[in-house]
Write a protein that holds these residues in place. Structure first.
Motif, short mmCIF file in Angstrom:
data_model
loop_
_atom_site.label_atom_id
_atom_site.label_comp_id
_atom_site.label_asym_id
_atom_site.label_seq_id
_atom_site.Cartn_x
_atom_site.Cartn_y
_atom_site.Cartn_z
N LYS A 167 -11.64 -6.65 4.96
CA LYS A 167 -10.49 -5.12 5.20
C LYS A 167 -9.45 -5.33 6.52
O LYS A 167 -9.55 -4.70 7.17
CB LYS A 167 -10.43 -4.02 4.71
CG LYS A 167 -9.75 -2.64 4.36
CD LYS A 167 -9.49 -2.50 3.43
CE LYS A 167 -9.07 -0.92 3.10
NZ LYS A 167 -8.11 -1.49 1.41
N LEU A 213 -2.23 -2.98 8.01
CA LEU A 213 -1.34 -3.68 7.27
C LEU A 213 0.05 -3.40 7.90
O LEU A 213 -0.15 -2.69 9.61
CB LEU A 213 -0.88 -2.36 6.14
CG LEU A 213 0.50 -2.78 5.37
CD1 LEU A 213 0.07 -3.65 3.94
CD2 LEU A 213 0.77 -1.38 3.82
N TYR A 237 0.94 -11.74 2.55
CA TYR A 237 0.58 -10.20 2.24
C TYR A 237 -0.52 -10.61 0.88
O TYR A 237 0.04 -11.09 -0.18
CB TYR A 237 1.57 -8.77 2.07
CG TYR A 237 1.91 -8.46 3.36
CD1 TYR A 237 1.65 -7.83 4.14
CD2 TYR A 237 3.45 -8.88 3.70
CE1 TYR A 237 1.93 -7.32 5.45
CE2 TYR A 237 4.42 -9.17 4.53
CZ TYR A 237 3.33 -7.29 5.06
OH TYR A 237 4.53 -7.37 6.33
N ASP A 249 -2.81 -7.06 -3.20
CA ASP A 249 -2.95 -5.28 -3.07
C ASP A 249 -1.84 -4.49 -1.66
O ASP A 249 -1.50 -3.27 -1.96
CB ASP A 249 -4.20 -4.68 -2.31
CG ASP A 249 -5.20 -5.51 -4.25
OD1 ASP A 249 -4.56 -4.94 -4.59
OD2 ASP A 249 -6.86 -5.59 -3.70
N GLU A 250 -1.20 -5.88 -0.90
CA GLU A 250 -1.12 -5.07 0.45
C GLU A 250 0.68 -4.85 0.15
O GLU A 250 1.30 -3.89 0.80
CB GLU A 250 -1.06 -6.49 1.44
CG GLU A 250 -2.70 -6.59 2.18
CD GLU A 250 -1.89 -7.23 3.30
OE1 GLU A 250 -3.54 -6.40 4.75
OE2 GLU A 250 -1.63 -8.06 3.64
N ARG A 293 1.43 -4.06 -3.14
CA ARG A 293 1.25 -2.83 -3.40
C ARG A 293 1.36 -1.67 -2.86
O ARG A 293 2.43 -1.21 -3.03
CB ARG A 293 0.49 -3.15 -4.35
CG ARG A 293 1.03 -3.56 -6.00
CD ARG A 293 -0.07 -3.53 -6.99
NE ARG A 293 -0.67 -4.71 -7.74
CZ ARG A 293 -1.27 -5.42 -6.99
NH1 ARG A 293 -2.07 -5.31 -6.10
NH2 ARG A 293 -1.66 -6.52 -7.78
N ASN A 294 0.84 -1.70 -2.14
CA ASN A 294 1.58 -0.61 -0.84
C ASN A 294 2.66 -0.98 0.20
O ASN A 294 2.79 0.31 0.39
CB ASN A 294 -0.22 -1.26 0.26
CG ASN A 294 -1.26 -0.17 -0.59
OD1 ASN A 294 -1.41 -0.46 -1.45
ND2 ASN A 294 -2.70 -1.30 0.38
N LYS A 337 5.00 -1.47 -0.91
CA LYS A 337 6.39 -1.61 -2.04
C LYS A 337 5.66 0.35 -2.21
O LYS A 337 7.06 0.94 -2.44
CB LYS A 337 6.00 -1.88 -4.18
CG LYS A 337 6.85 -1.62 -4.85
CD LYS A 337 6.62 -2.67 -5.71
CE LYS A 337 7.60 -2.75 -6.40
NZ LYS A 337 7.50 -3.22 -7.85
N GLN A 338 4.79 0.73 -2.33
CA GLN A 338 4.33 1.96 -2.16
C GLN A 338 4.97 3.01 -1.17
O GLN A 338 5.85 4.78 -1.17
CB GLN A 338 2.89 2.60 -2.30
CG GLN A 338 2.32 3.77 -3.85
CD GLN A 338 0.97 3.89 -3.85
OE1 GLN A 338 0.55 3.09 -2.85
NE2 GLN A 338 0.14 3.68 -5.19
N TYR A 339 4.75 2.86 -0.06
CA TYR A 339 5.57 3.25 0.89
C TYR A 339 6.66 3.56 0.80
O TYR A 339 7.53 3.42 1.88
CB TYR A 339 4.64 2.79 2.13
CG TYR A 339 3.06 2.62 2.22
CD1 TYR A 339 2.76 4.08 2.30
CD2 TYR A 339 2.54 2.12 3.15
CE1 TYR A 339 1.46 4.67 2.16
CE2 TYR A 339 1.04 1.96 3.40
CZ TYR A 339 0.07 3.65 2.34
OH TYR A 339 -0.55 3.28 2.99
#
Length: 141
Positions: free
Chosen positions: A24, A27, A96, A99-100, A102-103, A105-107
Motif C-alpha cells: 500500500k 497517494l 495510478y 483503486d488510486e 477512484r480515490n 475521483k472521490q477527492y
C-alpha cells in the motif's frame, strides 16, 4: 561448461523481480507544473498520446526510471509533468492503479467525466452508439 548456480530460478528471480503484490503506497497529488492525464494510445518507443484533464491532448514520454518496470497501457490514469519549454509534450511521472484513480475521483482531483477502467477500444469508440450507422451497407454486396 558453467556450473549451475545455487538455488532455484533464473536471472529475474535473483535480481528481485516483483511478485505482483504491491505494498500500500501513499497517494500522490499533483503539484505546480503537473497535471493528471489519461493515456489514449501507445505510440511505441516509450511514447504515448495523453489526454490531460485540462482539456489538451499532448505527447507523453515515459521517464527512464519507469521504462520496463511499470507497464503503461491505453486507458491508464497517470501523473504527468509539463515541460516549461514545450507545451505539446509531457513526461509521465507516476502511474495510478484503478483503486488510486477512484480515490482521486472521490477527492475531486479528477473530473467526473474521467473513465477509470476503460482500455484503448473503449476510448477509440467514445461517442459511437451501437445503433449509430457508420456507412457500411451489407445489402449491396
Amino acid at each position: 561448461m558453467p556450473k549451475p548456480k545455487e538455488g532455484k530460478g533464473g536471472k529475474n528471480r535473483r535480481r528481485g523481480k516483483g511478485d505482483g503484490e504491491e505494498a500500500k503506497r501513499e497517494l500522490e497529488f499533483k503539484e505546480e507544473g503537473q497535471e493528471y492525464s489519461q493515456v489514449v494510445k501507445m505510440l511505441g518507443n516509450g511514447r504515448c498520446e495523453c489526454f490531460c484533464f485540462d482539456g489538451v491532448t499532448r505527447l507523453g514520454h515515459i521517464r527512464g526510471k519507469m521504462r520496463k518496470k511499470v507497464w503503461i497501457t491505453a486507458g491508464d490514469i497517470v501523473l504527468v509533468g509539463k515541460r516549461d519549454f514545450q507545451d505539446e509534450k509531457v513526461d509521465i511521472i507516476h502511474k495510478y492503479t484503478a483503486d488510486e484513480a477512484r480515490n482521486l475521483k472521490q477527492y475531486g482531483e479528477l473530473p467526473e467525466t474521467a473513465r477509470i477502467n476503460e482500455g484503448a477500444v473503449d476510448l477509440a469508440t467514445d461517442g459511437l452508439a451501437e445503433t449509430e450507422d457508420i456507412g457500411i451497407d451489407f445489402d449491396d454486396i
